[in-house]
Design an enzyme around this catalytic site. Structure first.
Site, PDB file in Angstrom:
ATOM      1  N   ASP A  69      -3.201   4.668  -2.480  1.00 34.53           N
ATOM      2  CA  ASP A  69      -4.516   5.199  -1.215  1.00 34.53           C
ATOM      3  C   ASP A  69      -4.741   6.294  -1.740  1.00 34.53           C
ATOM      4  OD1 ASP A  69      -5.445   4.688   1.254  1.00 34.53           O
ATOM      5  OD2 ASP A  69      -4.876   6.615   1.622  1.00 34.53           O
ATOM      6  N   ASP A 127       0.809  -1.181  -0.122  1.00 33.76           N
ATOM      7  CA  ASP A 127       0.172   0.006  -0.004  1.00 33.76           C
ATOM      8  C   ASP A 127       0.938   1.000   0.032  1.00 33.76           C
ATOM      9  OD1 ASP A 127      -2.331   1.463   0.709  1.00 33.76           O
ATOM     10  OD2 ASP A 127      -3.075  -0.139   1.299  1.00 33.76           O
ATOM     11  N   GLU A 168      -7.019   3.202  -5.724  1.00 30.74           N
ATOM     12  CA  GLU A 168      -8.035   3.454  -4.828  1.00 30.74           C
ATOM     13  C   GLU A 168      -8.969   4.404  -5.648  1.00 30.74           C
ATOM     14  OE1 GLU A 168     -10.182   3.739  -0.161  1.00 30.74           O
ATOM     15  OE2 GLU A 168      -8.469   5.033  -1.258  1.00 30.74           O
ATOM     16  N   HIS A 183     -11.101  -3.308   3.713  1.00 28.43           N
ATOM     17  CA  HIS A 183     -11.132  -3.042   5.165  1.00 28.43           C
ATOM     18  C   HIS A 183     -11.917  -1.689   5.670  1.00 28.43           C
ATOM     19  CE1 HIS A 183      -7.919  -0.665   3.346  1.00 28.43           C
ATOM     20  NE2 HIS A 183      -7.954   0.182   4.395  1.00 28.43           N
ATOM     21  N   ASP A 184     -12.642  -1.013   4.408  1.00 26.04           N
ATOM     22  CA  ASP A 184     -13.270   0.155   4.943  1.00 26.04           C
ATOM     23  C   ASP A 184     -14.799   0.019   4.757  1.00 26.04           C
ATOM     24  OD1 ASP A 184     -11.018   1.741   5.161  1.00 26.04           O
ATOM     25  OD2 ASP A 184     -10.610   1.961   2.994  1.00 26.04           O
TER      26      ASP A 184
HETATM   27  C1  NOJ Z   1      -8.285   4.600   2.348  1.00 25.81           C
HETATM   28  C2  NOJ Z   1      -7.722   3.532   3.177  1.00 25.81           C
HETATM   29  O1  NOJ Z   1      -8.300   2.276   2.559  1.00 25.81           O
HETATM   30  C3  NOJ Z   1      -8.639   4.056   4.538  1.00 25.81           C
HETATM   31  O2  NOJ Z   1      -8.299   2.811   5.480  1.00 25.81           O
HETATM   32  C4  NOJ Z   1      -7.760   5.252   5.142  1.00 25.81           C
HETATM   33  O3  NOJ Z   1      -8.572   5.753   6.354  1.00 25.81           O
HETATM   34  C5  NOJ Z   1      -7.857   6.278   3.962  1.00 25.81           C
HETATM   35  N1  NOJ Z   1      -7.650   5.845   2.706  1.00 25.81           N
HETATM   36  C6  NOJ Z   1      -6.782   7.228   4.489  1.00 25.81           C
HETATM   37  O4  NOJ Z   1      -5.551   6.865   4.175  1.00 25.81           O
END
Ligand code: NOJ
Ligand code: CA
Length: 563
Positions: free
Chosen positions: A222, A120, A283, A345-346
């Protein structure tokens, strides 16, 4: 004589290796990429927190599952405000997760098993504890003064404009030492870097080189669409309603997806091109196929795999809506590879977003087939292959993710989808030997775990394994053209994967809670066969023999050769 013979053998071996390495440079087009949240995957030293050695211990499981690559969410040194997405050193390992020697061993052991490693990379922001930020905040004149997004406030001490953080409230934080505000798209401990500054770019590109030299096969970038903000700092237009934190909603036209990001994506592509066979994953939460297409670059010179989040996060079981997204991916991405993703994971687990309570198992299989059988690269998140579900904290005191505390009870945070991986039915689900783990194990771990599902040939895990194997071994599923059939059916999506020799695999997916009778005629798709030979189906008794007479049970899924 003998030496010459040995030397020529050596040369043959070297050229064969180079050839296969060269042939392999597009490995990602077909890949199954498995997301690992290191904190929650395996705890090797019994402190209740997952670590790099815990990942290494479980590599055989991943090999058996058949994944091509693992994407590791951040394990770099970090104050852990955002559990690693606040990085204070891009070229080290957080002691909680291990050492650089542990990383090197993980890399070597993964490579031995034919599994690639993807890091990442958080380019949008650093931790406020990163030495770059410490220097930048110290004065308005230091060498890194312009490395972050600093602005004067309004005359009345108010922030420069109305921008709000994705994690709630104003995106501006006042800093007394500079008497200025800095911008943070996420937590205030995650100041945004200034990507208009060329030194920032160079420093970050060098960190990519550092990890590629260590052998990583690419990066998941990210928040990559958020690198730039409007230079004139125009207020975002207000949208309807309020968010979970009570702020007025705004559109994000001045803080997300600005055109300047493409210049950086091209440079990132050039940097990764210095090393063969690397991939850039983005992302990219974008709303249209047109916007997604731009991320590949007009000359295929930006990202290889921007995530297509529209399909996986559709969040309703609608055949026409999924069909239209599959069609968009086929027709509007100019032949580029879509990267489909249903979990991370979000976000809530897919069963939480798509399940109806009565048919959860069939729905999990339906979406697994939808993910694995089109022409795509596929992402899966640890536990998705087991049918893990979210379990949110019951009390605000137990919440670990700061947004869950700020937004409670409307926003409970992301702990629910980050619970420890259930390996077996022992204490701590085999994740750890600690008295308490950083998040509790799921209450259903006695039945939903790797060991139990490994023993059961009918488990979701067994289903995923078969799908991944077929996707690799079956010529049609691997290389076949995607052809939608029966395209007006309101409940069932059917498509073919057909190779140039006319051979085809049929995939039929029932998106309704009722049994559906499907009668297909595949002649117009150039397939003359009418008999079916099953490769995989959501249940044993789903085994139609003719394309003209298929009866699909509620949420049933079928994959078979047409003969
Ligand atoms: C996306 C990540 O997947 C998430 O977990 C994170 O909180 C935010 N970007 C900020 O880096
Ligand atoms: Ca540990």
């Amino acid at each position: 004589m003998r030496i010459a013979w040995v030397r020529s053998l050596f040369l043959i071996a070297v050229s064969a290796f180079c050839l296969s390495a060269a042939d392999d440079s597009n490995w990602w087009k077909h890949a199954v990429i498995y997301e690992i949240y290191p904190r929650s995957f395996g705890d090797s030293n019994g402190d209740g927190i997952g670590d790099l050695n815990g990942i290494t211990q479980h590599l055989d499981y991943l090999k058996e599952l058949g994944v091509d690559a693992i994407w590791l969410t951040p394990f770099y040194p970090s104050p852990q405000v955002d559990f690693g997405y606040d990085i204070s050193n891009y070229e080290g390992i957080d002691p909680q997760y291990g050492t650089m020697a542990d990383f090197d061993r993980l890399m070597a052991e993964a490579t031995k098993r034919g599994i690639r490693v993807i890091n990442d990379m958080v380019l949008n922001h650093t931790s406020d504890q990163h030495p770059w930020f410490k220097e930048s905040e110290s004065s308005r004149t230091n060498p890194k003064a312009d490395w972050y997004v600093w602005r004067d406030g309004k005359a009345n001490g108010q922030p420069p404009n109305n921008w709000i953080s994705i994690f709630g409230h104003s995106a501006w934080q006042y800093e007394a030492s500079r008497k200025q505000f800095y911008y943070h798209e996420f937590y205030k401990q995650q100041p945004d870097l200034n990507w208009r500054n060329q030194e920032v770019r160079k420093a970050m590109y060098d960190t990519l080189r550092f990890w590629m030299k260590k052998g990583v096969s690419g990066f998941r970038l990210d928040a990559i669409t958020m690198l730039f903000e409007d230079a004139d700092l125009r207020d975002e237009p207000y949208a309807q309603g309020t968010n979970a934190y009570g702020d007025r909603n705004v559109n994000t036209e001045f803080t997300d997806n600005l055109p300047e990001v493409h210049g950086v994506l091209k440079q990132l592509h050039e940097v990764t091109d210095e090393f063969p066979g690397r991939v850039l994953i983005g992302e990219t939460y974008l709303h249209t196929a047109e916007d997604l297409l731009k991320m590949y670059g007009t000359k295929n010179d930006e990202l290889q795999l921007p995530m297509d989040t529209q399909l996986g996060f559709l969040n309703k079981l609608s055949a026409p809506a999924f069909r239209s997204m599959l069609t968009d991916a086929e027709t509007k991405l100019h032949g580029n590879t879509p990267l489909f993703v249903f979990e991370n994971h979000d976000n809530k687990r897919l069963i939480d977003r798509y399940g109806d309570g009565a048919h959860n198992d069939a729905i999990a299989r339906l979406l697994a087939v939808l993910l694995m059988t089109p022409r795509d690269a596929a992402l899966i998140y640890e536990g998705q292959e087991l049918g893990v579900v979210d379990v949110d904290p019951k009390r605000v005191e137990d919440v670990k993710d700061p947004i869950g505390r700020l937004g409670w009870p409307k926003e409970k945070g992301r702990d629910g989808e980050r619970l420890p991986m259930p390996w077996n039915s022992d204490t701590d689900a085999g994740f750890s030997t600690a008295k308490t783990t950083w998040l509790p194990v799921s209450p259903d771990y006695k039945t939903v775990n790797v060991a139990a599902e490994d023993r059961n040939p009918h488990s979701l895990l067994a289903f995923y394994k078969t799908l991944i194997r077929l996707r690799k071994e079956d010529e049609q599923l691997r290389d076949g053209e995607f052809i939608g059939v029966d395209v007006d059916n309101p409940n069932v999506i059917s498509f073919l994967r057909k190779t140039s020799d006319g051979k085809a695999v049929l995939v039929s997916l029932n998106f309704s809670a009722a049994t559906q009778e499907v009668k297909l005629d595949l002649k117009s798709a150039g397939v003359s066969g009418t008999h079916l030979k099953k490769l995989l189906a959501s249940s044993d008794d789903l085994n139609p023999s003719e394309v003209s007479h298929m009866s699909l049970p509620p949420y049933g899924s079928y994959v078979g050769h047409v003969q």
